[in-house]
Design a protein around this motif. Structure first.
Motif, PDB file in Angstrom:
ATOM      1  N   VAL A  27      11.034  17.021   3.692  1.00  0.00           N
ATOM      2  CA  VAL A  27      11.209  15.570   3.712  1.00  0.00           C
ATOM      3  C   VAL A  27      10.622  14.992   2.439  1.00  0.00           C
ATOM      4  CG1 VAL A  27      10.643  13.437   4.910  1.00  0.00           C
ATOM      5  CG2 VAL A  27      11.082  15.524   6.217  1.00  0.00           C
ATOM      6  N   GLU A  28      11.403  14.193   1.757  1.00  0.00           N
ATOM      7  CA  GLU A  28      10.937  13.611   0.493  1.00  0.00           C
ATOM      8  C   GLU A  28       9.999  12.443   0.776  1.00  0.00           C
ATOM      9  OE1 GLU A  28      12.686  11.562  -3.584  1.00  0.00           O
ATOM     10  OE2 GLU A  28      14.036  12.483  -2.127  1.00  0.00           O
ATOM     11  N   ILE A  29       8.777  12.511   0.305  1.00  0.00           N
ATOM     12  CA  ILE A  29       7.781  11.455   0.503  1.00  0.00           C
ATOM     13  C   ILE A  29       7.812  10.528  -0.701  1.00  0.00           C
ATOM     14  CG2 ILE A  29       5.327  10.946   0.808  1.00  0.00           C
ATOM     15  CD1 ILE A  29       5.032  13.717   2.052  1.00  0.00           C
ATOM     16  N   PRO A  30       8.061   9.240  -0.452  1.00  0.00           N
ATOM     17  CA  PRO A  30       8.140   8.312  -1.586  1.00  0.00           C
ATOM     18  C   PRO A  30       6.820   8.227  -2.335  1.00  0.00           C
ATOM     19  CG  PRO A  30       8.029   7.120   0.490  1.00  0.00           C
ATOM     20  CD  PRO A  30       8.231   8.564   0.831  1.00  0.00           C
ATOM     21  N   ALA A  31       6.919   8.055  -3.622  1.00  0.00           N
ATOM     22  CA  ALA A  31       5.715   7.939  -4.452  1.00  0.00           C
ATOM     23  C   ALA A  31       4.996   6.632  -4.140  1.00  0.00           C
ATOM     24  CB  ALA A  31       6.102   7.988  -5.923  1.00  0.00           C
ATOM     25  N   VAL A  32       3.680   6.657  -4.158  1.00  0.00           N
ATOM     26  CA  VAL A  32       2.872   5.470  -3.886  1.00  0.00           C
ATOM     27  C   VAL A  32       2.517   4.800  -5.206  1.00  0.00           C
ATOM     28  CG1 VAL A  32       0.725   4.600  -2.895  1.00  0.00           C
ATOM     29  CG2 VAL A  32       1.925   6.509  -1.799  1.00  0.00           C
ATOM     30  N   ALA A  33       2.829   3.517  -5.299  1.00  0.00           N
ATOM     31  CA  ALA A  33       2.520   2.784  -6.526  1.00  0.00           C
ATOM     32  C   ALA A  33       1.009   2.698  -6.710  1.00  0.00           C
ATOM     33  CB  ALA A  33       3.124   1.384  -6.463  1.00  0.00           C
ATOM     34  N   ALA A  34       0.594   2.723  -7.950  1.00  0.00           N
ATOM     35  CA  ALA A  34      -0.841   2.744  -8.252  1.00  0.00           C
ATOM     36  C   ALA A  34      -1.548   1.462  -7.826  1.00  0.00           C
ATOM     37  CB  ALA A  34      -1.044   2.980  -9.743  1.00  0.00           C
ATOM     38  N   ASP A  35      -0.804   0.347  -7.704  1.00  0.00           N
ATOM     39  CA  ASP A  35      -1.440  -0.934  -7.402  1.00  0.00           C
ATOM     40  C   ASP A  35      -1.329  -1.324  -5.934  1.00  0.00           C
ATOM     41  OD1 ASP A  35       1.257  -1.309  -7.407  1.00  0.00           O
ATOM     42  OD2 ASP A  35       1.232  -3.190  -8.542  1.00  0.00           O
ATOM     43  N   THR A  36      -0.970  -0.379  -5.068  1.00  0.00           N
ATOM     44  CA  THR A  36      -0.899  -0.679  -3.640  1.00  0.00           C
ATOM     45  C   THR A  36      -2.052  -0.009  -2.910  1.00  0.00           C
ATOM     46  OG1 THR A  36       0.523   1.227  -3.202  1.00  0.00           O
ATOM     47  CG2 THR A  36       1.612  -0.870  -3.693  1.00  0.00           C
ATOM     48  N   GLY A  37      -2.399  -0.559  -1.735  1.00  0.00           N
ATOM     49  CA  GLY A  37      -3.489   0.012  -0.962  1.00  0.00           C
ATOM     50  C   GLY A  37      -4.837  -0.248  -1.605  1.00  0.00           C
ATOM     51  N   ALA A  38      -5.872   0.284  -0.990  1.00  0.00           N
ATOM     52  CA  ALA A  38      -7.228   0.084  -1.502  1.00  0.00           C
ATOM     53  C   ALA A  38      -8.106   1.248  -1.090  1.00  0.00           C
ATOM     54  CB  ALA A  38      -7.807  -1.221  -0.962  1.00  0.00           C
ATOM     55  N   THR A  39      -9.041   1.594  -1.944  1.00  0.00           N
ATOM     56  CA  THR A  39     -10.009   2.632  -1.613  1.00  0.00           C
ATOM     57  C   THR A  39     -11.049   2.042  -0.667  1.00  0.00           C
ATOM     58  OG1 THR A  39     -11.506   2.073  -3.426  1.00  0.00           O
ATOM     59  CG2 THR A  39      -9.711   3.623  -3.910  1.00  0.00           C
ATOM     60  N   LEU A  40     -11.824   2.902  -0.025  1.00  0.00           N
ATOM     61  CA  LEU A  40     -12.883   2.425   0.865  1.00  0.00           C
ATOM     62  C   LEU A  40     -13.881   1.576   0.089  1.00  0.00           C
ATOM     63  CD1 LEU A  40     -14.246   2.391   3.608  1.00  0.00           C
ATOM     64  CD2 LEU A  40     -15.391   4.530   3.012  1.00  0.00           C
ATOM     65  N   GLN A  41     -14.165   1.971  -1.136  1.00  0.00           N
ATOM     66  CA  GLN A  41     -15.100   1.202  -1.962  1.00  0.00           C
ATOM     67  C   GLN A  41     -14.574  -0.214  -2.195  1.00  0.00           C
ATOM     68  OE1 GLN A  41     -15.836   2.867  -5.816  1.00  0.00           O
ATOM     69  NE2 GLN A  41     -17.502   1.468  -6.299  1.00  0.00           N
ATOM     70  N   GLN A  42     -13.259  -0.317  -2.463  1.00  0.00           N
ATOM     71  CA  GLN A  42     -12.668  -1.635  -2.681  1.00  0.00           C
ATOM     72  C   GLN A  42     -12.686  -2.471  -1.403  1.00  0.00           C
ATOM     73  OE1 GLN A  42      -8.948  -0.110  -4.193  1.00  0.00           O
ATOM     74  NE2 GLN A  42      -9.414  -0.796  -6.286  1.00  0.00           N
ATOM     75  N   LEU A  43     -12.439  -1.813  -0.265  1.00  0.00           N
ATOM     76  CA  LEU A  43     -12.451  -2.534   1.008  1.00  0.00           C
ATOM     77  C   LEU A  43     -13.842  -3.063   1.336  1.00  0.00           C
ATOM     78  CD1 LEU A  43     -10.214  -0.204   3.217  1.00  0.00           C
ATOM     79  CD2 LEU A  43      -9.608  -2.459   2.345  1.00  0.00           C
ATOM     80  N   ASN A  44     -14.855  -2.385   0.861  1.00  0.00           N
ATOM     81  CA  ASN A  44     -16.232  -2.763   1.184  1.00  0.00           C
ATOM     82  C   ASN A  44     -16.852  -3.727   0.182  1.00  0.00           C
ATOM     83  OD1 ASN A  44     -16.361  -1.240   3.520  1.00  0.00           O
ATOM     84  ND2 ASN A  44     -17.078   0.603   2.471  1.00  0.00           N
ATOM     85  N   VAL A  45     -16.068  -4.166  -0.810  1.00  0.00           N
ATOM     86  CA  VAL A  45     -16.607  -5.083  -1.814  1.00  0.00           C
ATOM     87  C   VAL A  45     -17.007  -6.401  -1.155  1.00  0.00           C
ATOM     88  CG1 VAL A  45     -16.017  -6.540  -3.787  1.00  0.00           C
ATOM     89  CG2 VAL A  45     -15.400  -4.126  -3.795  1.00  0.00           C
TER      90      VAL A  45
END
Length: 240
Positions: A27-45
């Motif tokens: 199954v082809e998994i679409p590439a994730v754009a670099a500017d989407t989502g957030a790391t745990l560190q970013q979520l905890n800012v």
């Protein structure tokens, strides 16, 4: 059944299974754009903001004699975007030119505040100060209506259940730099609530403690201020 027939039968069954077995493919998994989502560190800012609650304000005033407190109106006491939007649609659809017209400000302060919504946080805040017996002043950056008449005072009295003998007239000062300083100082205001940077600066210059009320995210008053950027206390959950 002979041994040969049994072998032939097993071979036939195996061939049949191979023919009907499902085909598996990667199954082809679409590439994730670099500017989407957030790391745990970013979520905890978390930003270094001094939040304060109404209960904490009450506790800080406990045992003190009644004081003078001041309030800005638009985006502090009232979510007035509906009134501003109404004026825009009538006077300059699609642009902010209506803000330059005295007709808008005259109408806004003489009836159009019926479209404005008292903020729940402001209702609780005014009640706190009324229960304490504090003297409440309203100081707005709106210009004084050209007619010299206004209904904002009456509207605020009704919306915030302020008795007539405790209701001070709204003070209109306009938007010039430092416009609120004199009235904050002249009325000996000790705490001033406002949503704009100018409110915070004017309160400090006048010797009052500024407390930031958060402007609603969908306010028409843009751009949004950065709450706590001037080191002031910020009233928690005051955007509505």
């Amino acid at each position: 059944m002979s041994l040969l027939k049994r072998k032939n039968l097993r071979f036939t069954l195996l061939a049949s299974l191979l023919c009907v077995a499902p085909a598996f493919s990667a199954v082809e998994i679409p590439a994730v754009a670099a500017d989407t989502g957030a790391t745990l560190q970013q979520l905890n800012v978390q930003y270094p903001i001094h939040f304060i609650s109404i209960d904490q304000i009450a506790a800080g005033l406990k045992g003190r004699a009644p004081i003078d407190v001041g309030f800005d109106i638009d985006d502090t006491l009232l979510y007035s975007t509906p009134a501003f939007f109404h004026g825009q649609q009538l006077l300059s659809p699609g642009s902010n030119d209506f803000l330059k017209k005295s007709e808008f400000w005259d109408q806004l302060s003489n009836g159009w505040d019926a479209f404005s919504v008292p903020k729940k946080s402001a209702l609780a805040l005014v009640k706190l100060h009324m229960d304490r017996g504090d003297r409440i002043w309203f100081i707005t950056a709106r210009p004084m209506p050209t007619t010299g008449k206004e209904t904002v005072t009456e509207q605020l009295g009704k919306s915030f259940s302020i008795p007539a003998d405790k209701l001070n007239k709204v003070i209109f000062v306009g938007e010039s730099k430092g416009a609120k300083v004199k009235d904050i100082r002249d009325h000996h205001i000790e705490i001033f609530y406002g949503d704009a940077d100018g409110d915070i600066r004017d309160a400090r210059e006048a010797g009052a403690e500024p407390i930031r009320v958060i402007r609603a995210q969908n306010s028409s008053n843009q751009p949004m201020p950065r709450n706590g950027a001037l080191g002031e206390k910020v009233l928690v959950n005051s955007d509505y």
